[in-house]
Design an enzyme around this catalytic site. Structure first.
Site, PDB file in Angstrom:
ATOM      1  N   LYS A   1       0.832  -1.211   0.000  1.00 51.30           N
ATOM      2  CA  LYS A   1       0.000   0.000   0.000  1.00 51.30           C
ATOM      3  C   LYS A   1       0.863   1.257   0.000  1.00 51.30           C
ATOM      4  O   LYS A   1       0.561   2.225  -0.690  1.00 51.30           O
ATOM      5  CB  LYS A   1      -0.932   0.013   1.212  1.00 51.30           C
ATOM      6  CG  LYS A   1      -2.112  -0.941   1.049  1.00 51.30           C
ATOM      7  CD  LYS A   1      -3.038  -0.853   2.247  1.00 51.30           C
ATOM      8  CE  LYS A   1      -4.178  -1.857   2.131  1.00 51.30           C
ATOM      9  NZ  LYS A   1      -4.815  -2.165   3.405  1.00 51.30           N
TER      10      LYS A   1
ATOM     11  N   LYS B   1      -5.016 -10.294  -8.489  1.00 49.85           N
ATOM     12  CA  LYS B   1      -5.971 -10.445  -7.391  1.00 49.85           C
ATOM     13  C   LYS B   1      -7.045  -9.350  -7.502  1.00 49.85           C
ATOM     14  O   LYS B   1      -6.715  -8.188  -7.720  1.00 49.85           O
ATOM     15  CB  LYS B   1      -5.226 -10.287  -6.062  1.00 49.85           C
ATOM     16  CG  LYS B   1      -6.154 -10.265  -4.866  1.00 49.85           C
ATOM     17  CD  LYS B   1      -5.473  -9.717  -3.621  1.00 49.85           C
ATOM     18  CE  LYS B   1      -6.464  -9.616  -2.497  1.00 49.85           C
ATOM     19  NZ  LYS B   1      -6.789  -8.347  -1.974  1.00 49.85           N
TER      20      LYS B   1
ATOM     21  N   LYS C   1     -10.255  -3.717  -4.484  1.00 46.41           N
ATOM     22  CA  LYS C   1     -10.793  -2.367  -4.692  1.00 46.41           C
ATOM     23  C   LYS C   1      -9.680  -1.430  -5.137  1.00 46.41           C
ATOM     24  O   LYS C   1      -9.870  -0.563  -5.964  1.00 46.41           O
ATOM     25  CB  LYS C   1     -11.371  -1.822  -3.381  1.00 46.41           C
ATOM     26  CG  LYS C   1     -12.676  -2.446  -2.996  1.00 46.41           C
ATOM     27  CD  LYS C   1     -12.884  -2.360  -1.488  1.00 46.41           C
ATOM     28  CE  LYS C   1     -13.470  -3.637  -0.967  1.00 46.41           C
ATOM     29  NZ  LYS C   1     -13.212  -3.885   0.448  1.00 46.41           N
TER      30      LYS C   1
HETATM   31  P1  ADP Z   1      -9.627  -5.235  -1.092  1.00 43.68           P
HETATM   32  O1  ADP Z   1      -8.374  -5.968  -1.450  1.00 43.68           O
HETATM   33  O2  ADP Z   1     -10.540  -5.161  -2.227  1.00 43.68           O
HETATM   34  O3  ADP Z   1      -9.376  -3.913  -0.433  1.00 43.68           O
HETATM   35  P2  ADP Z   1     -10.266  -6.091   1.526  1.00 43.68           P
HETATM   36  O4  ADP Z   1      -8.820  -5.925   1.849  1.00 43.68           O
HETATM   37  O5  ADP Z   1     -11.258  -5.148   2.092  1.00 43.68           O
HETATM   38  O6  ADP Z   1     -10.382  -6.115  -0.048  1.00 43.68           O
HETATM   39  O7  ADP Z   1     -10.690  -7.585   1.866  1.00 43.68           O
HETATM   40  C1  ADP Z   1     -11.778  -8.005   2.672  1.00 43.68           C
HETATM   41  C2  ADP Z   1     -11.746  -9.501   2.810  1.00 43.68           C
HETATM   42  O8  ADP Z   1     -11.957 -10.114   1.542  1.00 43.68           O
HETATM   43  C3  ADP Z   1     -10.416 -10.069   3.322  1.00 43.68           C
HETATM   44  O9  ADP Z   1     -10.639 -11.170   4.167  1.00 43.68           O
HETATM   45  C4  ADP Z   1      -9.720 -10.512   2.078  1.00 43.68           C
HETATM   46  O10 ADP Z   1      -8.795 -11.530   2.270  1.00 43.68           O
HETATM   47  C5  ADP Z   1     -10.878 -10.979   1.219  1.00 43.68           C
HETATM   48  N1  ADP Z   1     -10.538 -10.755  -0.174  1.00 43.68           N
HETATM   49  C6  ADP Z   1     -10.323  -9.562  -0.774  1.00 43.68           C
HETATM   50  N2  ADP Z   1     -10.020  -9.723  -2.065  1.00 43.68           N
HETATM   51  C7  ADP Z   1     -10.029 -11.045  -2.286  1.00 43.68           C
HETATM   52  C8  ADP Z   1      -9.784 -11.839  -3.438  1.00 43.68           C
HETATM   53  N3  ADP Z   1      -9.499 -11.298  -4.612  1.00 43.68           N
HETATM   54  N4  ADP Z   1      -9.884 -13.179  -3.315  1.00 43.68           N
HETATM   55  C9  ADP Z   1     -10.204 -13.755  -2.123  1.00 43.68           C
HETATM   56  N5  ADP Z   1     -10.454 -13.044  -1.001  1.00 43.68           N
HETATM   57  C10 ADP Z   1     -10.358 -11.718  -1.074  1.00 43.68           C
END
Ligand code: ADP
Ligand code: TRP
Length: 325
Positions: free
Chosen positions: A113, A192, A195
């Site tokens: 990040k 992956k 957001k």
């Molecule tokens: P982002 O990466 O979109 O900001 P978050 O960090 O808010 O998502 O993730 C929220 C939850 O969803 C976490 O437990 C994370 O491991 C899971 N998660 C996020 N993106 C994925 C993905 N592409 N595949 C599987 N799990 C995910």
């Protein structure tokens, strides 16, 4: 009775990765009679990046609606906003004094990040400590998360262990629960889904917008009439996550036979998402128009959550030598 807990950050909209990687696995566990679940929207964590009250409010509301739409039973379990239970911030301070600085410096998620942002605030750096407080502040036994969060769980376990080592058994040491069938959900560009990468599929969008999003999935330039390799295709990778075995075989054969374009594959993916999540989409649309209903659910959840964390904080304060209630 095992206590299961997980949170989702309320930045932007929840996507298929969040739903399959975090929300659905927790809901599955939470429905078992032997488990008790805590689900929350990590809107304090969102403040590491969000700079608009309107945006924070809106994305938090949508995230709550997603939890309920995906079937979280908030009556049997507990659903709340992190910011409705500010005790977690107090616990974060205590825990930060047991967190070695280099452990945070070495967190992959921080490195990632901070490399992608011009402004790197201290909240982004101490993010894993707040996450540790979210978890051990509720005596959670299991934390369903995606693979990317496993390191944060290791940090949580280390912090809890360090505290226990110094002050005697105080915290439950939690375990991550990674759904091996899901792993990482790929985004429209094959990385992956996240957001922050702008590559999401948001299954709660109106059909027209969802279609547009699916249209942006990156594919190669194999001409329509030629056979295609399903195993290197981003559309097929997403289709596979939701399709039955028969549907997968059928789609695979269409790829291999040729005469089946990526546009066709995308149309089938759209139809599958709409059908697979039809109930969730309906509930979501109803809830986002019913803020009062959402608020009363959240206030009830916060009261339940507060009771738990207050008891644990008291335990910690006593150990540290502060006044207890
Ligand atoms: P982002 O990466 O979109 O900001 P978050 O960090 O808010 O998502 O993730 C929220 C939850 O969803 C976490 O437990 C994370 O491991 C899971 N998660 C996020 N993106 C994925 C993905 N592409 N595949 C599987 N799990 C995910
Ligand atoms: N850091 C998590 C994420 O971005 C969200 C989160 C905050 C969380 N606190 C938590 C997840 C506690 C599980 C448990 O995905």
């Amino acid at each position: 009775m095992a206590r299961i807990l997980t949170g989702i950050q309320s930045t932007g909209r929840q996507h298929l990765g969040n739903v399959l990687g975090a929300i659905k696995p927790l809901i599955e566990l939470s429905n078992k009679p032997e488990n008790e679940a805590f689900a929350f929207v990590a809107d304090f964590h969102s403040l590491t990046t969000v700079r608009s009250a309107e945006e924070l409010k809106e994305s938090t509301k949508l995230a709550v609606a997603v939890w309920i739409a995906c079937g979280f039973d908030y009556k049997k379990n507990t659903l709340y906003l992190q910011s409705d239970v500010p005790e977690v911030a107090e616990l974060t301070w205590y825990l930060s004094c047991f967190t070695p600085f280099p452990m945070l410096e070495n967190a992959h998620s921080f490195k990632d990040k901070s490399n992608r942002r011009s402004e790197v605030n201290a909240g982004l750096f101490t993010y894993p400590v707040l996450m540790a407080a979210d978890i051990i502040g509720y005596d959670a036994n299991f934390v369903p998360v995606g693979k990317d969060q496993v390191q944060h769980l290791e940090i949580t376990r280390d912090i809890a262990g360090a505290f226990n080592h110094t002050y005697g058994e105080t915290f439950v040491i939690p375990e991550p629960k990674v759904d091996e069938n899901v792993k990482v959900v790929p985004g429209t560009d094959g990385q992956k889904m996240s957001k922050s990468y702008g590559n999401i599929i948001d299954i709660f969008l109106p059909e027209k917008d969802l279609k547009k999003q699916i249209g942006t999935i990156v594919t190669d330039s194999t001409p329509l009439e030629e056979p295609k390799n399903p195993d290197t295709c981003n559309v097929f990778a997403l289709y596979k996550l939701l399709a039955s075995q028969d549907q997968q075989t059928e789609m695979r054969n269409k790829y291999l036979a040729g005469g089946f374009g990526y546009g066709h594959a995308k149309a089938e993916l759209l139809a599958l998402i709409l059908q697979y999540f039809s109930k969730e989409r309906e509930t979501f649309n109803r809830l986002v128009e019913n803020e009062k209903e959402l608020d009363s659910i959240l206030l009830e959840g916060a009261a339940k959550a507060r009771k738990v964390i207050t008891g644990i904080l008291d335990r910690v304060r006593g150990k540290l030598g502060y006044r207890t209630k």
